[in-house]
Scaffold this motif. Sequence first.
Motif, PDB file in Angstrom:
ATOM      1  N   ALA A   1      46.043  14.507  19.052  1.00  0.00           N
ATOM      2  CA  ALA A   1      46.645  14.931  20.314  1.00  0.00           C
ATOM      3  C   ALA A   1      47.835  15.845  20.063  1.00  0.00           C
ATOM      4  CB  ALA A   1      47.057  13.712  21.127  1.00  0.00           C
ATOM      5  N   GLY A   2      48.648  15.528  19.056  1.00  0.00           N
ATOM      6  CA  GLY A   2      49.783  16.376  18.733  1.00  0.00           C
ATOM      7  C   GLY A   2      49.359  17.757  18.296  1.00  0.00           C
ATOM      8  N   ARG A   3      48.300  17.798  17.482  1.00  0.00           N
ATOM      9  CA  ARG A   3      47.785  19.097  17.017  1.00  0.00           C
ATOM     10  C   ARG A   3      47.271  19.931  18.187  1.00  0.00           C
ATOM     11  NH1 ARG A   3      42.218  19.856  14.839  1.00  0.00           N
ATOM     12  NH2 ARG A   3      42.123  21.839  13.728  1.00  0.00           N
ATOM     13  N   ALA A   4      46.480  19.300  19.051  1.00  0.00           N
ATOM     14  CA  ALA A   4      45.924  20.018  20.194  1.00  0.00           C
ATOM     15  C   ALA A   4      47.023  20.476  21.140  1.00  0.00           C
ATOM     16  CB  ALA A   4      44.922  19.126  20.940  1.00  0.00           C
ATOM     17  N   ALA A   5      48.020  19.604  21.379  1.00  0.00           N
ATOM     18  CA  ALA A   5      49.101  19.947  22.297  1.00  0.00           C
ATOM     19  C   ALA A   5      49.963  21.078  21.739  1.00  0.00           C
ATOM     20  CB  ALA A   5      49.949  18.714  22.582  1.00  0.00           C
ATOM     21  N   THR A   6      50.200  21.067  20.427  1.00  0.00           N
ATOM     22  CA  THR A   6      50.989  22.137  19.811  1.00  0.00           C
ATOM     23  C   THR A   6      50.285  23.477  19.944  1.00  0.00           C
ATOM     24  OG1 THR A   6      51.988  20.602  18.225  1.00  0.00           O
ATOM     25  CG2 THR A   6      52.029  22.944  17.656  1.00  0.00           C
ATOM     26  N   LEU A   7      48.986  23.482  19.646  1.00  0.00           N
ATOM     27  CA  LEU A   7      48.228  24.722  19.771  1.00  0.00           C
ATOM     28  C   LEU A   7      48.190  25.184  21.224  1.00  0.00           C
ATOM     29  CD1 LEU A   7      46.477  26.915  18.541  1.00  0.00           C
ATOM     30  CD2 LEU A   7      44.504  25.402  18.783  1.00  0.00           C
ATOM     31  N   TYR A   8      48.007  24.228  22.139  1.00  0.00           N
ATOM     32  CA  TYR A   8      48.005  24.583  23.555  1.00  0.00           C
ATOM     33  C   TYR A   8      49.329  25.233  23.943  1.00  0.00           C
ATOM     34  CZ  TYR A   8      48.381  24.170  28.585  1.00  0.00           C
ATOM     35  OH  TYR A   8      48.584  24.457  29.912  1.00  0.00           O
ATOM     36  N   MET A   9      50.444  24.646  23.496  1.00  0.00           N
ATOM     37  CA  MET A   9      51.751  25.177  23.876  1.00  0.00           C
ATOM     38  C   MET A   9      51.988  26.557  23.282  1.00  0.00           C
ATOM     39  SD  MET A   9      54.405  24.881  25.674  1.00  0.00           S
ATOM     40  CE  MET A   9      54.604  23.169  26.209  1.00  0.00           C
ATOM     41  N   VAL A  10      51.577  26.762  22.025  1.00  0.00           N
ATOM     42  CA  VAL A  10      51.728  28.089  21.413  1.00  0.00           C
ATOM     43  C   VAL A  10      50.988  29.140  22.223  1.00  0.00           C
ATOM     44  CG1 VAL A  10      51.106  29.480  19.410  1.00  0.00           C
ATOM     45  CG2 VAL A  10      52.168  27.252  19.083  1.00  0.00           C
ATOM     46  N   LEU A  11      49.741  28.830  22.583  1.00  0.00           N
ATOM     47  CA  LEU A  11      48.957  29.795  23.352  1.00  0.00           C
ATOM     48  C   LEU A  11      49.508  29.963  24.761  1.00  0.00           C
ATOM     49  CD1 LEU A  11      45.356  28.836  22.191  1.00  0.00           C
ATOM     50  CD2 LEU A  11      46.673  30.858  21.567  1.00  0.00           C
ATOM     51  N   ALA A  12      49.983  28.869  25.358  1.00  0.00           N
ATOM     52  CA  ALA A  12      50.562  28.973  26.697  1.00  0.00           C
ATOM     53  C   ALA A  12      51.793  29.873  26.692  1.00  0.00           C
ATOM     54  CB  ALA A  12      50.916  27.587  27.221  1.00  0.00           C
ATOM     55  N   LEU A  13      52.653  29.708  25.690  1.00  0.00           N
ATOM     56  CA  LEU A  13      53.841  30.547  25.602  1.00  0.00           C
ATOM     57  C   LEU A  13      53.479  32.001  25.326  1.00  0.00           C
ATOM     58  CD1 LEU A  13      56.194  28.166  23.583  1.00  0.00           C
ATOM     59  CD2 LEU A  13      56.389  28.792  25.997  1.00  0.00           C
ATOM     60  N   LEU A  14      52.445  32.203  24.519  1.00  0.00           N
ATOM     61  CA  LEU A  14      51.985  33.568  24.271  1.00  0.00           C
ATOM     62  C   LEU A  14      51.495  34.204  25.570  1.00  0.00           C
ATOM     63  CD1 LEU A  14      51.464  35.729  22.100  1.00  0.00           C
ATOM     64  CD2 LEU A  14      49.179  34.736  21.797  1.00  0.00           C
ATOM     65  N   GLY A  15      50.723  33.437  26.346  1.00  0.00           N
ATOM     66  CA  GLY A  15      50.272  33.940  27.638  1.00  0.00           C
ATOM     67  C   GLY A  15      51.427  34.238  28.578  1.00  0.00           C
ATOM     68  N   GLU A  16      52.451  33.361  28.565  1.00  0.00           N
ATOM     69  CA  GLU A  16      53.631  33.599  29.393  1.00  0.00           C
ATOM     70  C   GLU A  16      54.309  34.916  28.996  1.00  0.00           C
ATOM     71  OE1 GLU A  16      54.796  31.567  31.952  1.00  0.00           O
ATOM     72  OE2 GLU A  16      52.876  30.575  31.646  1.00  0.00           O
ATOM     73  N   ALA A  17      54.359  35.173  27.702  1.00  0.00           N
ATOM     74  CA  ALA A  17      54.995  36.410  27.244  1.00  0.00           C
ATOM     75  C   ALA A  17      54.222  37.637  27.730  1.00  0.00           C
ATOM     76  CB  ALA A  17      55.091  36.408  25.718  1.00  0.00           C
ATOM     77  N   PHE A  18      52.889  37.592  27.615  1.00  0.00           N
ATOM     78  CA  PHE A  18      52.064  38.703  28.114  1.00  0.00           C
ATOM     79  C   PHE A  18      52.321  38.951  29.604  1.00  0.00           C
ATOM     80  CE2 PHE A  18      48.754  37.639  24.661  1.00  0.00           C
ATOM     81  CZ  PHE A  18      49.292  38.575  23.800  1.00  0.00           C
ATOM     82  N   LEU A  19      52.305  37.872  30.383  1.00  0.00           N
ATOM     83  CA  LEU A  19      52.455  38.019  31.827  1.00  0.00           C
ATOM     84  C   LEU A  19      53.855  38.474  32.208  1.00  0.00           C
ATOM     85  CD1 LEU A  19      50.435  34.955  33.156  1.00  0.00           C
ATOM     86  CD2 LEU A  19      49.731  37.344  33.035  1.00  0.00           C
ATOM     87  N   LEU A  20      54.862  37.970  31.505  1.00  0.00           N
ATOM     88  CA  LEU A  20      56.223  38.391  31.827  1.00  0.00           C
ATOM     89  C   LEU A  20      56.380  39.892  31.633  1.00  0.00           C
ATOM     90  CD1 LEU A  20      59.095  37.709  32.644  1.00  0.00           C
ATOM     91  CD2 LEU A  20      59.592  37.178  30.245  1.00  0.00           C
ATOM     92  N   MET A  21      55.846  40.416  30.525  1.00  0.00           N
ATOM     93  CA  MET A  21      55.940  41.860  30.295  1.00  0.00           C
ATOM     94  C   MET A  21      55.186  42.634  31.369  1.00  0.00           C
ATOM     95  SD  MET A  21      55.826  42.352  26.152  1.00  0.00           S
ATOM     96  CE  MET A  21      54.471  41.219  25.815  1.00  0.00           C
ATOM     97  N   ALA A  22      53.988  42.140  31.753  1.00  0.00           N
ATOM     98  CA  ALA A  22      53.224  42.818  32.800  1.00  0.00           C
ATOM     99  C   ALA A  22      53.972  42.798  34.124  1.00  0.00           C
ATOM    100  CB  ALA A  22      51.856  42.147  32.955  1.00  0.00           C
ATOM    101  N   PHE A  23      54.572  41.653  34.459  1.00  0.00           N
ATOM    102  CA  PHE A  23      55.273  41.535  35.733  1.00  0.00           C
ATOM    103  C   PHE A  23      56.521  42.405  35.760  1.00  0.00           C
ATOM    104  CE2 PHE A  23      53.570  37.036  36.939  1.00  0.00           C
ATOM    105  CZ  PHE A  23      52.288  37.545  36.968  1.00  0.00           C
ATOM    106  N   VAL A  24      57.214  42.517  34.616  1.00  0.00           N
ATOM    107  CA  VAL A  24      58.377  43.405  34.551  1.00  0.00           C
ATOM    108  C   VAL A  24      57.958  44.833  34.866  1.00  0.00           C
ATOM    109  CG1 VAL A  24      60.078  44.428  33.000  1.00  0.00           C
ATOM    110  CG2 VAL A  24      59.702  41.960  32.980  1.00  0.00           C
ATOM    111  N   MET A  25      56.869  45.284  34.261  1.00  0.00           N
ATOM    112  CA  MET A  25      56.404  46.652  34.509  1.00  0.00           C
ATOM    113  C   MET A  25      55.937  46.827  35.947  1.00  0.00           C
ATOM    114  SD  MET A  25      54.556  47.893  30.983  1.00  0.00           S
ATOM    115  CE  MET A  25      53.767  46.383  30.456  1.00  0.00           C
ATOM    116  N   LEU A  26      55.311  45.792  36.524  1.00  0.00           N
ATOM    117  CA  LEU A  26      54.879  45.878  37.919  1.00  0.00           C
ATOM    118  C   LEU A  26      56.076  45.965  38.863  1.00  0.00           C
ATOM    119  CD1 LEU A  26      51.924  43.319  38.107  1.00  0.00           C
ATOM    120  CD2 LEU A  26      51.784  45.752  38.655  1.00  0.00           C
ATOM    121  N   ALA A  27      57.143  45.214  38.549  1.00  0.00           N
ATOM    122  CA  ALA A  27      58.296  45.166  39.436  1.00  0.00           C
ATOM    123  C   ALA A  27      59.198  46.386  39.301  1.00  0.00           C
ATOM    124  CB  ALA A  27      59.111  43.903  39.158  1.00  0.00           C
TER     125      ALA A  27
END
Length: 549
Positions: A152-178
């Motif tokens: 569970a720890g391994r899966a949760a860590t990987l999930y969080m890494v990918l979630a944060l990566l996705g957040e970074a992608f979206l934040l950059m896109a939203f900055v450019m949109l705004a």
Amino acid sequence: MSGSLNVAGLLLLAAPGLPLAMLASALWRGPRARLMSLLPFAPLPALLAALLAPGGALVLAPDPLRLTLALDLPGAMLLGGAALLWSLAGFYAASYMARDARRAGFAAWWLATMAGSLALFLVADLASFYLAFSLASLAAYGLVAHERTPAAGRAATLYMVLALLGEAFLLMAFVMLATGQATGNPMIAEAVAGLPTSLWRGAILTLLILGFALKMGLVPLHVWMPLAHPVAPMPASAALSGIIVKAGVIGLIRFLPFEAGLEATGAVLVGLGLFTAFYAVGVGVTQHHAKVVLAYSTVSQMGVIAAVLGAGLALGDARTGTLAAYYALHHLLVKGALFLGVGVAAGRALPWQRAIMALLALSLAGLPFTSGMLAKYAVKDLFGDGPVLLLVTLSATGSTLLMLHFLRRLALAPDAKPAGAPLLAPWLGVAAASLLVPWALFPAASGYGFGAVFTASALWKATWPLLLGALLFLPLLRLRDRLPRIPEGDAVVLGAALLPLAQRASIAAERLDDWIRRWPVAGALLVLVILLLGAALQLSAEIGPPHPG
């Protein structure tokens, strides 16, 4: 748009508001001890909003924090389906987790995830969407990590890494949109309207697709899903696969400019979706764990939805968002019922339980007279009459093959504990909804009458891919367990590689900080998300076994 609190506005506000209020109440021992039993009631305002408030809108704050809620048809369908699954899965969880010493902490993460996911179908401005997406995405970590085992720890860590990566992608896109908008926090529709002519169009679309593809689980960004489901509690798996992945779907529905007719971007999304659909089937049939097979099925179905969105974007069809939401609603309910069913129908289940699971499983492949047939019929016109339509049709053959494999692995799984009414009733409720709700919405969502799906031609087009899938399953059945075993998460090496990448990304983030400040709302939102998640972490850590009674 009015800020007055009429009935529709109150329902929109209460949809995410009640789960957040219940989460806050857990700070006191009395409400905390009863939190699990109250979970089924938290999404009821959202269900009422989906039924009674389509077309409603509410502005909660002035610019630049202009928090705006609005409910259109795609949002209403997904909000209603998600609320129904959250409620019935909540009944299931109250019984399933009854003896879990950490059940109050589970309830806290459940409510935080619920609040973010329900808000996603309602928010209409850029800042609110980012806030809701972050809350739903990051709070789901607690559901994946609940068991606190190494897996569970391994899966949760990987999930969080990918979630944060996705957040970074979206934040950059939203900055450019705004950037360049008249207000600090533009409405999503206003920002997207200028996207086709933006000088940054290619970069914004790339970042949006990457960010939302991570949440949907499109290949190769799917690796968290087959790792998370085997370790998550059964009701959490139903929510993750049924609801949380729809955060990516509603994101693409909201942010892709369908009326613009971007053929190249649409073709890329179709290609990525179809590759995902077939790749997940190929890996899924080698898996032995029933929940892992279901996870790969979700990856495959998200690929089909991505292809629907891409085809509509290429055509410039304004109906695409509604059609994709309808298909996603079908998947949300069916997959939720299948995951809940694993907890009651594994091993030597009763014949009627096995029959219901078979009906649900084959519904994903488009079995005639099920919601799957309706969903596939609703989106068929987006693919024309060429090779893309043939590939989409053959994806139903792959789904049949994978679902037959799932039913076999389910029968070979250890026997489920005897399930009484507290588990059977919510499972049967979600199963019934998955079969009936899409029928009620079919004319409004698709524009077709029921007569169109009952023709001999339509029935045959729905049947032959299933027959082909059944034929292909026969040699697979003879091979039994001699297929090469592909590890759960197949491309998990990519996930491991992302750990040092995340460290390098944090350094790069410092360089981007000055640029990101061009959207001043971002800083406030990040602080708010950090505070919410920090409170949930503290609550989860400090809550011991709930006080008896």
